[in-house]
Motif scaffolding. Structure first.
Motif, PDB file in Angstrom:
ATOM      1  N   ARG A 114      -2.069   9.074 -13.759  1.00 22.13           N
ATOM      2  CA  ARG A 114      -3.607   8.010 -13.976  1.00 22.13           C
ATOM      3  C   ARG A 114      -4.118   8.836 -14.890  1.00 22.13           C
ATOM      4  O   ARG A 114      -3.741   9.643 -15.540  1.00 22.13           O
ATOM      5  CB  ARG A 114      -3.524   8.940 -12.422  1.00 22.13           C
ATOM      6  CG  ARG A 114      -5.636   8.271 -12.426  1.00 22.13           C
ATOM      7  CD  ARG A 114      -6.250   8.276 -12.058  1.00 22.13           C
ATOM      8  NE  ARG A 114      -5.782   8.548 -10.681  1.00 22.13           N
ATOM      9  CZ  ARG A 114      -6.627   8.027  -9.807  1.00 22.13           C
ATOM     10  NH1 ARG A 114      -7.114   6.133  -9.855  1.00 22.13           N
ATOM     11  NH2 ARG A 114      -5.579   7.632  -8.250  1.00 22.13           N
ATOM     12  N   LEU A 129      -3.815   3.967 -12.537  1.00 22.43           N
ATOM     13  CA  LEU A 129      -2.350   4.483 -11.838  1.00 22.43           C
ATOM     14  C   LEU A 129      -1.521   3.364 -12.515  1.00 22.43           C
ATOM     15  O   LEU A 129      -1.543   2.221 -12.684  1.00 22.43           O
ATOM     16  CB  LEU A 129      -2.520   4.271 -10.460  1.00 22.43           C
ATOM     17  CG  LEU A 129      -3.471   5.092  -9.449  1.00 22.43           C
ATOM     18  CD1 LEU A 129      -3.184   4.766  -8.131  1.00 22.43           C
ATOM     19  CD2 LEU A 129      -2.560   6.485  -9.040  1.00 22.43           C
ATOM     20  N   SER A 177       3.907  -2.784  -8.589  1.00 25.42           N
ATOM     21  CA  SER A 177       2.596  -3.834  -8.302  1.00 25.42           C
ATOM     22  C   SER A 177       2.428  -3.951  -6.989  1.00 25.42           C
ATOM     23  O   SER A 177       2.491  -3.149  -5.935  1.00 25.42           O
ATOM     24  CB  SER A 177       4.330  -5.728  -7.447  1.00 25.42           C
ATOM     25  OG  SER A 177       5.005  -5.864  -9.144  1.00 25.42           O
ATOM     26  N   ASP A 178       0.757  -4.077  -7.207  1.00 24.42           N
ATOM     27  CA  ASP A 178       0.137  -3.257  -5.946  1.00 24.42           C
ATOM     28  C   ASP A 178       0.419  -5.147  -4.606  1.00 24.42           C
ATOM     29  O   ASP A 178      -0.276  -6.056  -4.820  1.00 24.42           O
ATOM     30  CB  ASP A 178      -0.927  -3.744  -6.183  1.00 24.42           C
ATOM     31  CG  ASP A 178      -1.872  -2.932  -4.863  1.00 24.42           C
ATOM     32  OD1 ASP A 178      -1.828  -2.899  -3.790  1.00 24.42           O
ATOM     33  OD2 ASP A 178      -3.393  -2.697  -5.567  1.00 24.42           O
ATOM     34  N   PHE A 179       0.405  -4.668  -3.536  1.00 21.89           N
ATOM     35  CA  PHE A 179      -0.161  -6.248  -2.668  1.00 21.89           C
ATOM     36  C   PHE A 179      -0.954  -6.202  -1.388  1.00 21.89           C
ATOM     37  O   PHE A 179      -0.989  -6.548  -0.773  1.00 21.89           O
ATOM     38  CB  PHE A 179       1.307  -6.466  -1.858  1.00 21.89           C
ATOM     39  CG  PHE A 179       3.007  -6.937  -2.988  1.00 21.89           C
ATOM     40  CD1 PHE A 179       2.795  -7.679  -2.576  1.00 21.89           C
ATOM     41  CD2 PHE A 179       3.457  -5.653  -3.415  1.00 21.89           C
ATOM     42  CE1 PHE A 179       3.916  -8.515  -3.209  1.00 21.89           C
ATOM     43  CE2 PHE A 179       4.787  -5.624  -4.244  1.00 21.89           C
ATOM     44  CZ  PHE A 179       4.794  -7.767  -4.809  1.00 21.89           C
ATOM     45  N   ARG A 180      -2.106  -5.344  -2.186  1.00 20.98           N
ATOM     46  CA  ARG A 180      -2.853  -5.273  -0.964  1.00 20.98           C
ATOM     47  C   ARG A 180      -4.261  -6.590  -1.029  1.00 20.98           C
ATOM     48  O   ARG A 180      -4.160  -6.894  -2.292  1.00 20.98           O
ATOM     49  CB  ARG A 180      -4.214  -4.131  -1.557  1.00 20.98           C
ATOM     50  CG  ARG A 180      -3.191  -2.606  -0.980  1.00 20.98           C
ATOM     51  CD  ARG A 180      -4.579  -1.737  -2.132  1.00 20.98           C
ATOM     52  NE  ARG A 180      -5.367  -1.986  -2.261  1.00 20.98           N
ATOM     53  CZ  ARG A 180      -6.008  -1.384  -3.695  1.00 20.98           C
ATOM     54  NH1 ARG A 180      -6.638  -0.367  -3.503  1.00 20.98           N
ATOM     55  NH2 ARG A 180      -5.731  -1.440  -4.950  1.00 20.98           N
ATOM     56  N   LEU A 223      -9.512  -4.984   3.570  1.00 19.56           N
ATOM     57  CA  LEU A 223      -9.687  -3.638   2.729  1.00 19.56           C
ATOM     58  C   LEU A 223     -11.372  -3.631   3.755  1.00 19.56           C
ATOM     59  O   LEU A 223     -12.185  -4.394   3.070  1.00 19.56           O
ATOM     60  CB  LEU A 223      -9.919  -2.661   2.003  1.00 19.56           C
ATOM     61  CG  LEU A 223      -7.485  -2.934   1.536  1.00 19.56           C
ATOM     62  CD1 LEU A 223      -7.184  -2.019  -0.249  1.00 19.56           C
ATOM     63  CD2 LEU A 223      -7.363  -1.934   2.433  1.00 19.56           C
ATOM     64  N   PRO A 224     -11.059  -2.359   4.386  1.00 21.53           N
ATOM     65  CA  PRO A 224     -12.771  -1.985   4.792  1.00 21.53           C
ATOM     66  C   PRO A 224     -14.015  -1.568   3.684  1.00 21.53           C
ATOM     67  O   PRO A 224     -13.304  -0.880   2.323  1.00 21.53           O
ATOM     68  CB  PRO A 224     -12.280  -0.728   5.749  1.00 21.53           C
ATOM     69  CG  PRO A 224     -11.452  -0.370   5.969  1.00 21.53           C
ATOM     70  CD  PRO A 224     -10.070  -1.427   5.111  1.00 21.53           C
ATOM     71  N   MET A 247     -15.970   0.340   2.091  1.00 21.68           N
ATOM     72  CA  MET A 247     -16.124   1.679   2.267  1.00 21.68           C
ATOM     73  C   MET A 247     -17.652   2.460   1.525  1.00 21.68           C
ATOM     74  O   MET A 247     -18.342   2.979   1.557  1.00 21.68           O
ATOM     75  CB  MET A 247     -15.560   3.084   1.615  1.00 21.68           C
ATOM     76  CG  MET A 247     -14.176   2.934   1.985  1.00 21.68           C
ATOM     77  SD  MET A 247     -14.418   3.464   3.723  1.00 21.68           S
ATOM     78  CE  MET A 247     -12.538   2.518   4.545  1.00 21.68           C
ATOM     79  N   TYR A 266      -6.915   4.771   3.820  1.00 27.61           N
ATOM     80  CA  TYR A 266      -6.652   3.670   2.897  1.00 27.61           C
ATOM     81  C   TYR A 266      -5.876   3.859   1.454  1.00 27.61           C
ATOM     82  O   TYR A 266      -6.068   4.498   0.949  1.00 27.61           O
ATOM     83  CB  TYR A 266      -8.852   4.238   2.016  1.00 27.61           C
ATOM     84  CG  TYR A 266      -9.017   3.476   1.685  1.00 27.61           C
ATOM     85  CD1 TYR A 266      -9.924   2.088   2.191  1.00 27.61           C
ATOM     86  CD2 TYR A 266      -8.303   2.953   0.269  1.00 27.61           C
ATOM     87  CE1 TYR A 266     -10.661   0.945   0.846  1.00 27.61           C
ATOM     88  CE2 TYR A 266      -9.442   1.497  -0.663  1.00 27.61           C
ATOM     89  CZ  TYR A 266     -10.132   0.845   0.343  1.00 27.61           C
ATOM     90  OH  TYR A 266     -10.915  -0.169  -0.918  1.00 27.61           O
ATOM     91  N   PRO A 267      -5.357   2.679   1.099  1.00 24.78           N
ATOM     92  CA  PRO A 267      -3.696   2.887   0.047  1.00 24.78           C
ATOM     93  C   PRO A 267      -4.902   2.355  -0.872  1.00 24.78           C
ATOM     94  O   PRO A 267      -6.093   1.315  -1.458  1.00 24.78           O
ATOM     95  CB  PRO A 267      -3.381   1.366   0.633  1.00 24.78           C
ATOM     96  CG  PRO A 267      -4.290   0.660   1.052  1.00 24.78           C
ATOM     97  CD  PRO A 267      -4.847   1.928   1.845  1.00 24.78           C
ATOM     98  N   GLU A 268      -5.018   3.617  -2.204  1.00 24.53           N
ATOM     99  CA  GLU A 268      -5.399   2.923  -3.343  1.00 24.53           C
ATOM    100  C   GLU A 268      -4.296   1.906  -3.719  1.00 24.53           C
ATOM    101  O   GLU A 268      -4.678   1.574  -4.847  1.00 24.53           O
ATOM    102  CB  GLU A 268      -5.384   4.644  -3.533  1.00 24.53           C
ATOM    103  CG  GLU A 268      -4.096   5.134  -4.635  1.00 24.53           C
ATOM    104  CD  GLU A 268      -4.608   6.291  -5.008  1.00 24.53           C
ATOM    105  OE1 GLU A 268      -5.401   6.901  -5.729  1.00 24.53           O
ATOM    106  OE2 GLU A 268      -2.882   6.886  -4.970  1.00 24.53           O
ATOM    107  N   ARG A 269      -3.347   2.021  -3.706  1.00 20.71           N
ATOM    108  CA  ARG A 269      -1.884   0.992  -3.696  1.00 20.71           C
ATOM    109  C   ARG A 269      -1.261  -0.008  -2.656  1.00 20.71           C
ATOM    110  O   ARG A 269      -0.750   1.802  -1.940  1.00 20.71           O
ATOM    111  CB  ARG A 269      -1.865   1.362  -5.280  1.00 20.71           C
ATOM    112  CG  ARG A 269      -0.647   0.352  -5.881  1.00 20.71           C
ATOM    113  CD  ARG A 269      -0.234   0.632  -6.713  1.00 20.71           C
ATOM    114  NE  ARG A 269       0.286   1.510  -7.262  1.00 20.71           N
ATOM    115  CZ  ARG A 269       0.664   2.246  -8.697  1.00 20.71           C
ATOM    116  NH1 ARG A 269       0.134   2.010  -9.397  1.00 20.71           N
ATOM    117  NH2 ARG A 269       1.503   3.647  -8.226  1.00 20.71           N
TER     118      ARG A 269
END
Lengths: 218, 366
Positions: A9, A16, A22-25, A30-31, A33, B176-179
């Motif tokens: 990191r 990161l 690749s980020d697929f969020r 997402l909740p 927080m 909880y996905p950080e990625r």
């Protein structure tokens, strides 16, 4: 063989590594927080509150310093003025004492009528057979017959040498005469006949009469 | 098949009092969770960044959220509410990697346009897609500016509903996905690292096998040269085994395929006959088109006990298997792992470990 590897990191950005990652969020799903926001708010509170407290404390200290400075100057002024004040109070007391005397003298001269003029006019206009024995004047506020008078009162006492019927008529005519007295300048109020009685020894009637004298009319 | 992943290997029990004290005092470390089609794999670093050591690696069969969630809550170090923070990966049958040359790159910033483009130009079905646009050589995300016009990019992704389901699964397991990564992409990058370290320059055929499909990628000069989907996967072989042995139930065939005791030396090539033909055609096509001979093969995504598939493929095409030794690969990434952690299910863990790699500076370092 192990190779040295960079921090996974980035310490500067906290990100990161991204290559081939690749980020697929779906961030909107997402909740939430709110951790970052809470931490941020805590940091703000931790920093801002002491700063505000410090500013407030500094302001109060400055105010107190200014007040203390003013207080010293005012104390010096009070000490300076108190001496002069004592002198002034002594002068004021002597003025008050003198003023009472002046007032007495002033009252003495401020009688509601000039006795001589009254007596001269009385002598000229009195009904025949009526004798004035005593004239007294009670000023406003003084006691007359045990009670304070609300206005100046002229008290006449004297004799009438006549019958009882004639004495009463003479009293009535005297009332009318007194009403028109120039020396009283139209200030004649109520005229009361206090008493009319026969003196057995001298066989004369003695009378007592009061004349209320009001304030001069402008 | 699911039972195969229940093998547990740990080198350090995270519940030991010492670990708990250390963790309470200084919560360092990173958690990695990979949701494969067959189970859940979990690993943890002892520190937030490299160099680091692997605390443990553990596998769970799919569908045991009630067991896995408490475990993740136990080993998780950073929390987001009642969830633990972790780098997550998932695999999917509908994943894709396609090469495309953009004339109007800025339009590819719109996810909906990308989805429509993929559905229109590639045989990927009509479902809405979620794709990342990355450079084919370094795997970096592109800004898709005007300078990107005329250049080749990789469109990597899967159906949007699959990505959403993977995200939902993370939350279901208390993570909880950080990625959230598609491990097909990260494992290709991990393989590229291995190829560079092993000085393998000849084209490599990568077969990414899932239940429904196989995704065939050819890596040439440590870059993705070509990709193609083979509509055959583990479910196909199970069905074929059922027919071949005339079994009544599919579940029996499934258990048999994953069995250690059954010898697939004879029946294996027969089950994979059409599959081998498809792979052969891909090899031939590439070799004719590029003029280069494919010398290596790597089969990934299959459960550990289907290693016979790799054996059949390697022997059928006369190619050399380039599956890396995980300990060495981890070491190259600055991660020390006791061999006992990964012994027995190396093939399964490679995808999990590919989430740990830092490929940002890979080209510069090698």
């Amino acid at each position: 063989m192990m190779r040295k590897k960079q921090e996974s990191r980035d310490p500067k950005t906290g990100q990161l590594p991204v290559a081939w990652h690749s980020d697929f969020r779906s961030l909107d799903l997402l909740p939430h927080m709110g951790i970052a926001r809470i931490v941020f708010m805590l940091k703000v509170v931790v920093i801002v509150l002491p700063v505000l407290f410090g500013i407030g404390w500094g302001y109060l200290e400055i105010e107190a310093f200014v007040a203390r400075s003013k207080n010293g100057a005012l104390r010096a002024e009070i000490a300076d003025r108190s001496e002069r004040n004592e002198i002034t109070l002594e002068q004021s007391a002597s003025y008050d004492f003198a003023a009472e005397k002046v007032q007495v003298v002033q009252h003495f001269y401020e009688v509601p009528l000039v006795p001589l003029s009254f007596l001269v006019e009385f002598a000229q206009k009195r009904p025949p057979g009526l004798v004035l024995k005593n004239l007294s004047v009670a000023d406003m506020g003084e006691e007359f017959a045990g009670e304070p008078v609300e206005s100046s009162v002229i008290h006449l006492q004297g004799y009438i040498s006549d019958t009882s019927v004639s004495a009463l008529e003479m009293m009535d005519s005297l009332k009318e005469i007194l009403t028109g007295f120039e020396s009283l300048k139209g200030r004649v109020g109520e005229i009361d006949v206090v008493s009319v009685r026969r003196d057995v020894i001298s066989k004369l009637f003695t009378y007592s009469m009061t004349i209320q004298v009001g304030e001069p009319q402008d | 098949m699911l039972d195969l992943l229940s093998a547990v290997v740990t080198i350090e029990n995270p519940r030991t009092p010492l670990m708990q004290v250390i963790r309470k005092k200084r919560p360092e470390g990173r958690l990695f969770v990979y949701f494969s089609e067959y189970g859940v794999l979990v690993a943890r670093w002892s520190s937030r960044g490299v160099p680091t050591s692997l605390d443990f690696a553990r596998g769970f069969p799919m569908g045991e959220a009630r067991v896995v969630r408490p475990f993740l809550e136990e080993v998780g170090l950073v929390r987001r509410g009642n969830l633990v923070l972790a780098t997550c990966g998932f695999s999917s049958s509908d994943r894709f990697i396609v090469k495309a040359e953009f004339d109007n790159p800025s339009r590819f910033r719109d996810p909906q346009y990308v989805s429509d483009y993929l559905n229109k130009n590639y045989p990927l079905g009509n479902s809405e897609k979620q794709a990342a646009v990355i450079t084919p050589d370094r795997g970096m995300p592109s800004s898709l500016g005007a300078a990107a016009g005329g250049r080749e990019f990789l469109l990597c992704g899967c159906a949007r509903k699959t990505a959403l389901a993977a995200q939902e699964r993370c939350l279901e397991y208390g993570v909880y996905p950080e990625r959230l990564e598609l491990t097909t992409i990260s494992s290709l990058a991990a393989m590229i690292v291995h190829l560079r370290q092993a000085y393998i320059t000849t084209p490599v055929l990568v077969l990414d096998v899932t239940a429904g499909h196989t995704f065939a990628v050819i890596l040439d000069q440590c870059a993705i040269a070509s990709s193609k989907i083979i509509h055959e996967g583990i479910d196909t072989w199970i069905s074929r085994l059922q027919q071949r042995l005339q079994l009544d139930e599919l579940a029996v065939a499934k258990r048999l395929l994953c069995s250690d005791n059954f010898d697939f030396k004879d029946i294996g090539p027969e089950l994979l006959k059409s599959y081998l033909a498809d792979v052969q055609s891909i090899i031939n096509y590439y070799e004719v088109a590029s003029g280069q001979a494919i010398g290596h093969i790597w089969i990934t995504g299959i459960p550990c006990h289907l290693s016979w598939v790799a054996s059949v493929l390697v022997s059928s095409f006369g190619l050399e298997d380039v599956t890396p030794r995980l300990v060495d690969w981890l070491e190259s990434q600055g991660i020390v792992a006791d061999p006992s952690v990964i012994a027995g299910f190396e093939g399964c863990l490679f995808r999990l470990f590919s989430l740990m790699g830092n490929y940002d500076e890979e080209e510069a370092r090698v």
